[in-house]
Scaffold this motif. Structure first.
Motif, PDB file in Angstrom:
ATOM      1  N   LYS A 242       0.396  -0.639   0.131  1.00 53.59           N
ATOM      2  CA  LYS A 242      -0.348   0.079   0.081  1.00 53.59           C
ATOM      3  C   LYS A 242       0.763   1.334   0.115  1.00 53.59           C
ATOM      4  O   LYS A 242       0.527   2.354   0.409  1.00 53.59           O
ATOM      5  CB  LYS A 242      -0.910   0.110   1.310  1.00 53.59           C
ATOM      6  N   ASN A 377      -2.550  -0.846   8.108  1.00 56.48           N
ATOM      7  CA  ASN A 377      -3.319  -1.240   6.823  1.00 56.48           C
ATOM      8  C   ASN A 377      -4.733  -1.613   6.502  1.00 56.48           C
ATOM      9  O   ASN A 377      -4.615  -1.452   5.079  1.00 56.48           O
ATOM     10  CB  ASN A 377      -2.602  -2.879   6.970  1.00 56.48           C
ATOM     11  N   MET A 380      -6.038   2.522   5.907  1.00 56.26           N
ATOM     12  CA  MET A 380      -6.076   3.227   4.747  1.00 56.26           C
ATOM     13  C   MET A 380      -6.662   2.560   3.074  1.00 56.26           C
ATOM     14  O   MET A 380      -5.586   1.021   2.605  1.00 56.26           O
ATOM     15  CB  MET A 380      -4.214   3.192   4.745  1.00 56.26           C
ATOM     16  N   GLU A 381      -6.934   3.240   2.542  1.00 59.50           N
ATOM     17  CA  GLU A 381      -6.961   2.760   1.169  1.00 59.50           C
ATOM     18  C   GLU A 381      -5.595   2.956   0.315  1.00 59.50           C
ATOM     19  O   GLU A 381      -4.466   3.347   0.033  1.00 59.50           O
ATOM     20  CB  GLU A 381      -8.078   3.399   0.337  1.00 59.50           C
ATOM     21  N   MET A 382      -5.822   2.094  -1.439  1.00 63.65           N
ATOM     22  CA  MET A 382      -4.521   2.192  -2.303  1.00 63.65           C
ATOM     23  C   MET A 382      -3.862   3.083  -2.796  1.00 63.65           C
ATOM     24  O   MET A 382      -3.314   4.000  -2.762  1.00 63.65           O
ATOM     25  CB  MET A 382      -4.358   1.197  -3.013  1.00 63.65           C
ATOM     26  N   SER A 383      -5.431   4.698  -2.114  1.00 62.96           N
ATOM     27  CA  SER A 383      -5.104   6.070  -2.788  1.00 62.96           C
ATOM     28  C   SER A 383      -4.366   6.883  -1.648  1.00 62.96           C
ATOM     29  O   SER A 383      -4.261   7.753  -2.005  1.00 62.96           O
ATOM     30  CB  SER A 383      -6.325   6.540  -2.865  1.00 62.96           C
ATOM     31  N   ASP A 385      -6.223   7.528   1.058  1.00 59.35           N
ATOM     32  CA  ASP A 385      -6.483   8.210   1.565  1.00 59.35           C
ATOM     33  C   ASP A 385      -7.005   7.266   2.970  1.00 59.35           C
ATOM     34  O   ASP A 385      -7.102   5.986   2.428  1.00 59.35           O
ATOM     35  CB  ASP A 385      -8.240   8.068   0.868  1.00 59.35           C
ATOM     36  N   LYS A 387      -9.978   4.768   4.973  1.00 58.24           N
ATOM     37  CA  LYS A 387     -11.027   4.738   4.347  1.00 58.24           C
ATOM     38  C   LYS A 387     -12.307   5.489   4.553  1.00 58.24           C
ATOM     39  O   LYS A 387     -12.366   5.599   6.380  1.00 58.24           O
ATOM     40  CB  LYS A 387     -11.658   2.717   4.819  1.00 58.24           C
ATOM     41  N   ASN A 541      -7.013  13.295   8.061  1.00 55.46           N
ATOM     42  CA  ASN A 541      -7.324  12.368   6.464  1.00 55.46           C
ATOM     43  C   ASN A 541      -5.647  11.884   6.695  1.00 55.46           C
ATOM     44  O   ASN A 541      -4.922  11.384   5.504  1.00 55.46           O
ATOM     45  CB  ASN A 541      -7.335  12.579   5.498  1.00 55.46           C
TER      46      ASN A 541
END
Length: 807
Positions: A242, A377, A380-383, A385, A387, A541
């Motif tokens: 990630k 983990n 967190m989003e892959m982007s 940001d 969740k 964020n």
């Protein structure tokens, strides 16, 4: 608790009046606080007898000059005020006029900001924004009326001077007709940290992502070998998939943690039954501190200089720049430890209260960082940001770091993780969870247990006997913002409200910290009108805490106390939290709003509020030019360099960051005859708030004996050995850097590589491969912050070993 409350109707009225004035936009506050002090200013800085309206004119002279301190066996530069590491405590009464003369005996500009103090704009002490800089050899007068009572502090807002000792506590007593509560002792407590490293170098390393050696020193590397050892190999893989760095709760390594400029101090003139008032200010530059006491409970009676209804807790965390007024009781004729432990649990400082056998405060053990990584983990989003959550979390309702606390039973840590998953909709998406003025409500469909979400109570192991194997349990209560209640109503008018929303964001790679993905240098001033009510909602964020501080105003932090929400000037924004603050626009001029972690502020995390039709500021002669200088302090230029001297080749890299977005990358490697080499220069700008991508232009030069073909059938050596290039660098999963470029002859080149793969706490791996069919693999063993032993295999130069030097 009742004995700490005001006990007269007249006193209640006095408390309400100042806030009524605030609602009608009267400049300044005059709030009542339940504080007391007995200690007087020393003879050198005693009160001057000039009488002003409502009080005396009280003069202090502060002389600042360079000095050396030695906490670790190594001398390091510090700033002394009147000969000491921190400024003397300054005492005033509400209604007094402060006259503070700052004598600059440094070789650089300086100044003082009066943190949390309501005063005229030109006295606020932010160089180039509100107050002129105090140049070497100059004396500057800060003069303002004291319209508050409580515990405040002051510090330099010039560069990194705050980190090396330029701060101190302010005590504002109540008026003579509103006597303070009597205590047996009244002790100012300035929390701090010390580093032998030049703080300008700290900022440079953070900016250039060069904190590897700090992680080694702190034991927080979280390498693959460590992950395997504790059964978290999959956690580590997912973390890097990630594109996240290792888990930590503090950015900087500190040699020592301090209270009043010392690691440990004794206050022996106390006996059983004595009540001690501690005026605690977190003067650290980047450290949060846990407070606990070997003698029992802690009673909180004030926060950020403002009185709160007394509340008893077992421990509390103090955000950077926050102040707390607390009361402790000496239970018996022994010496009890009041302890301040850094949030990352790297060390602590102590006050010993009383005389006799020493009773230590509970020890907070090292964090379980891989548990924190696992939590991160999941959040967190892959982007990059966070969740989205099915509820709004605020007011320190949930301490997500709890999953890393070894002293908490595993069942509760797992419950915390479960609640986090539920709040992110990962289990029960039918639940309808929301916050109403800080109170959490859920509909009947939810499976969540209200009692488990109540974060007023924290079930932890009792460590008072220092037996980690004990099965004895007790309920330990920790403070959160929902427990803070003003003794009088703080509600503001609901008309003429200006609403603002800020998202706190950033990344550790290039140390970018922003509001709405803009640094203060990239943002316009926020125009406000006198008489408005500002209502600001903030969402964090990011995975870091941010103590957001507003200059020149108190705000009400909207919490579960409703009309009695507390007044503050700093709000700790924990990861994923949303908080709302409100304040009356009743000032003039420009006011700074920023994260109070020094290095986050210097990286650009802030905004400037400016009042419409403000009167001229006598301290700022050229407002436009001065503001440009102020913004320039948030456009850091930092550089790092690496030289690898190996038996098979020389390899050099240099990177320079220009502010938050621009970077220059230079590379060169060669044999020792310099008849086989390659070098490149690239200048680019990061795009996106997480800065995964950097388009760039530059040039490449090379000289080679190899006429082979690339993966695409092109000649490795172009017709012209010096070529212009354009391309883009992008961070892939596993933190691999991909680089695609084309030169002016049309030759395409693709590159993949990664530096600093954490194999063990001190061993780092690296690799690089490109479409010219070149490749390189290397290992480094970190000896110290500047030097590593290295070995590599290069497809052009063969096997080699040597030393790598870092700057």
């Amino acid at each position: 608790m009742k004995d700490f409350k005001a006990d007269t109707k007249a006193n209640r009225i006095l408390k309400i009046l100042p806030f009524l004035f605030l609602m009608f936009s009267v400049q300044g506050f005059s709030q009542d606080h339940s504080m007391h002090q007995e200690k007087k200013a020393d003879s050198k800085n005693d009160e001057v007898g000039t009488i002003s309206f409502g009080g005396k004119t009280v003069r202090y002279d502060l002389y600042v000059k360079d000095t050396l301190v030695n906490f670790s066996g190594k001398s390091a530069r510090a700033i002394a005020t009147n000969g000491k590491l921190q400024a003397p405590t300054l005492y005033f009464k509400e209604g007094d006029t402060a006259e503070i003369y700052l004598h600059n005996q440094l070789k650089e500009n300086t100044g003082l900001h009066w943190h949390g103090v309501i005063l005229p704009n030109e006295m606020d002490g932010v160089p180039y924004l509100t107050t002129k800089e105090v140049k070497p050899g100059e004396t500057h007068l800060y003069k303002f009326s004291i319209s508050q009572n409580g515990t405040y502090w002051c510090h330099s807002h010039e560069g990194t001077q705050e980190q090396i000792g330029m701060n101190g506590i302010l005590v504002f007593q109540k008026r003579e007709d509103q006597p303070d509560k009597k205590f047996d002792a009244d002790i100012p407590v300035l929390l701090g940290e010390w580093t032998d490293e030049n703080p300008k170098q700290i900022m440079r390393k953070l900016h250039m992502d060069q904190g590897n050696y700090w992680a080694v020193k702190k034991g927080t590397v979280q390498s693959y070998s460590e992950a395997v050892k504790v059964g978290h190999f999959g956690t580590k893989l997912l973390n890097e998939w990630k594109r996240m760095e290792a888990m930590d709760v503090s950015d900087v390594y500190y040699n020592n943690f301090l209270i009043n400029g010392a690691v440990s101090s004794d206050y022996k003139n106390l006996k059983a039954g004595d009540k001690v008032h501690l005026r605690v200010a977190n003067g650290g530059s980047s450290s949060y501190f846990w407070l606990n006491y070997g003698g029992g409970k802690i009673t909180v009676i004030g926060n950020d200089g403002n009185e709160v209804e007394p509340v008893e807790v077992d421990h509390l965390i103090v955000g950077v720049s926050e102040t707390y007024d607390i009361v402790l009781t000496i239970p018996e004729n022994k010496s009890f430890e009041f302890r301040s432990t850094s949030e990352d649990r790297q060390g602590h400082a102590s006050l010993w209260l009383g005389n006799g056998d020493k009773i230590e405060a509970p020890t907070l053990p090292k964090l379980m960082l891989f548990e924190g990584m696992k939590m991160m983990n999941g959040m967190m989003e892959m982007s990059g940001d966070m969740k989205p959550m099915t509820m709004t979390m605020g007011n320190q309702m949930m301490d997500m770091n709890e999953v890393m606390y070894p002293e908490i039973p595993e069942s509760q840590r797992m419950a915390t993780m479960k609640h986090m998953n539920e709040m992110m909709g990962m289990k029960d998406k039918s639940s309808n969870v929301k916050m109403d003025h800080g109170e959490m409500t859920m509909d009947s469909n939810t499976e969540m247990d209200h009692s488990k979400i109540d974060m007023d109570v924290d079930m932890t192991v009792d460590h008072s006997m220092h037996n980690m194997g004990t099965s004895d349990m007790k309920t330990i209560k920790r403070l959160n913002y929902n427990m803070l209640k003003s003794p009088f109503k703080t509600i503001l008018p609901d008309d003429n409200v200006k609403e603002l929303n800020f998202t706190l964001e950033g990344n550790m790679r290039n140390y970018l910290w922003t509001l709405d993905n803009k640094t203060v240098a990239e943002s316009d001033k926020i125009l406000i009108k006198k008489g408005q009510v500002l209502r600001i909602t903030m969402y964090n964020n990011s995975m870091m805490r941010h103590p957001m501080h507003l200059h020149g105003h108190d705000f009400r932090l909207v919490n579960s106390q409703g009309e009695y929400s507390p007044l503050k000037n700093v709000v700790d924004m924990a990861p994923m939290e949303t908080n709302t603050i409100e304040f009356a626009a009743n000032q003039d001029g420009d006011w700074f709003f920023h994260c109070h972690i020094l290095y986050h502020m210097m990286a650009g995390m802030g905004k400037v509020f400016t009042y419409e039709n403000s009167a001229p500021n006598s301290q700022i002669s050229d407002k436009e030019s001065s503001y440009s200088k102020f913004l320039s302090t948030n456009r850091m230029i930092s550089t790092t360099a690496m030289l690898d001297v190996a038996s098979n080749k020389l390899h050099f890299e240099n990177m320079t960051m220009f502010g938050a977005r621009w970077m220059n990358v230079n590379e060169f490697h060669s044999n020792y005859k310099f008849d086989h080499y390659e070098g490149s220069v690239k200048v680019g700008r990061f795009v996106g708030k997480y800065q995964w991508a950097m388009p760039y232009v530059g040039f490449r030069t090379n000289k080679t004996h190899d006429m082979a073909k690339t993966w695409f059938g092109q000649n490795v050596m172009p017709e012209n050995q010096n070529v212009a290039i354009a391309g883009i660098r992008y961070i892939l999963p596993f933190l691999i850097t991909a680089d695609a470029n084309v030169d002016h002859n049309g030759k395409v080149r693709l590159e993949l590589g990664r530096e600093g793969i954490p194999i063990s706490p001190r061993i780092r791996g690296s690799f690089a491969v490109n479409s010219d069919k070149e490749f390189d693999f290397g290992l480094k063993y970190i000896l110290q912050k500047w030097v590593s032993v290295s070995t590599n295999y290069d497809s052009e130069f063969g096997f080699g070993a040597g030393l790598t030097f870092m700057y």
